[in-house]
Design an enzyme around this catalytic site. Structure first.
Site, short mmCIF file in Angstrom:
data_model
loop_
_atom_site.label_atom_id
_atom_site.label_comp_id
_atom_site.label_asym_id
_atom_site.label_seq_id
_atom_site.Cartn_x
_atom_site.Cartn_y
_atom_site.Cartn_z
N TYR A 1 0.83 -1.20 0.00
CA TYR A 1 0.00 0.00 0.00
C TYR A 1 0.87 1.25 0.00
CZ TYR A 1 0.81 1.16 4.95
OH TYR A 1 1.39 1.54 6.14
N LYS B 1 6.58 -1.77 1.70
CA LYS B 1 5.41 -1.23 2.41
C LYS B 1 4.23 -2.19 2.27
CE LYS B 1 3.26 3.27 3.22
NZ LYS B 1 3.46 3.23 4.67
N GLU C 1 12.89 2.46 13.71
CA GLU C 1 11.99 3.55 13.29
C GLU C 1 10.77 3.55 14.19
OE1 GLU C 1 10.41 2.85 9.30
OE2 GLU C 1 10.35 0.69 9.69
N LEU D 1 11.57 1.40 6.67
CA LEU D 1 10.95 1.91 5.45
C LEU D 1 11.65 3.20 5.02
CD1 LEU D 1 8.50 1.45 3.49
CD2 LEU D 1 7.35 3.22 4.80
#
Ligand code: PMP
Length: 285
Positions: free
Chosen positions: A33, A148, A180, A205
């Protein structure tokens, strides 16, 4: 009028938008996505988001020639139909529908595409003005966080755990280093006013907001370094913040109950917030 949702070539009222229970997105989280911010009805950094989507598809071996112009015009259509001035557009692409089977290599699937909007305040939020409090949690996600995918359970559980103890979000820790945030990239600013964020790898990411911000830093001769940092370095930092398409630049004022710097929003983060907002005006489409 209810909001519209795009599913496989058609627009539906959001209550009538459905996908099959045999969709691999539902059965296996076999899906990727993207989420793109909308400001004043315009998409922010759209090309970069589309390019990351194509890369995510490639990395999960989802052979799909997704068309840039077509997706852009559907997203713009939905923004208009749903009268989104400030908010988000999501695109979810699954491998498609089939008999439940772990092995996808021997079947020709027709991908499922769903696009929907969300109204959301992004500018001048309390979070952006006052900062957020985070906790560190053990990293429990899979090892390809650069893709993702829609398998967001570990992140969802992490954020919920933070919320249960009255905090706003979590940063994940692996082998002593911050990877993260649950849905954002993590930054600290040290004594030399140097901005530090972890270098790109499979461990995190590659945020579009992260990449834009670093580009703006470079352009404005601001010091930054891409390298991993520990929980202790984060706690000893002068300032800290997160970046994401859903939040832009949000200060972090507390980590695991310890104040970051003076425990208030620092001047450098404010500068980055301003810089980001000014620069993205040129990246609206
Ligand atoms: N890391 C993770 C795990 C995320 O979910 C997000 C939000 N998409 C980000 C970082 C930030 O990426 P972006 O700036 O592209 O929204």
């Amino acid at each position: 009028m209810n909001k519209q949702v795009y599913v496989n070539g058609k627009y539906f009222d959001k209550n009538d938008a459905v996908v099959s229970v045999f969709d691999r997105g539902f059965l296996f989280a076999d899906a990727v996505y993207e989420v793109t911010a909308v400001i004043n009805g315009f998409l922010v950094d759209w090309k970069a988001h589309f390019s990351r989507l194509k890369n995510s598809l490639k990395e999960i071996n989802l052979n799909f020639n997704i068309q840039e112009k077509e997706i852009f015009s559907i997203q713009k259509n939905l923004i208009e139909k749903n009268k989104i001035k400030e908010g988000l557009v999501y695109i979810q692409v699954t491998r498609g529908v089939g008999e439940r089977d772990f092995n996808f290599s021997e079947t020709q699937f027709k991908p499922t595409i769903v696009i929907f909007t969300q109204e959301k305040k992004i500018l001048n939020t309390d979070r952006a003005k006052e900062g957020i409090k985070i906790v560190t949690l053990e990293e429990k996600r899979w090892k390809r966080r650069d893709i993702k995918t829609t398998q967001l359970l570990a992140s969802s559980m992490g954020k919920s755990e933070a919320s249960k103890i009255g905090k706003d979000d979590c940063w994940f820790i692996e082998n002593g280093f911050i990877t993260e945030g649950s849905s954002s990239n993590a930054f600290i600013i040290n004594d030399n006013n140097e901005v530090i964020t972890r270098e790109l790898s499979h461990n995190l990411l590659g945020g579009i907001t992260r990449s834009s911000l670093l580009h703006f830093c470079k352009k404005n001769n601001m010091k930054f370094r891409e390298s991993k940092f520990t929980e202790l370095e984060a706690k000893n930092a002068n300032e800290a913040f997160i970046t994401s398409a859903t939040n832009f630049v949000v200060p972090v004022i507390e980590i695991d109950g310890d104040k970051v710097g003076k425990g208030v929003v620092g001047s450098h983060v404010k500068k980055f917030q301003k810089l980001y907002l000014n620069e993205i005006q040129k990246r609206l489409s």
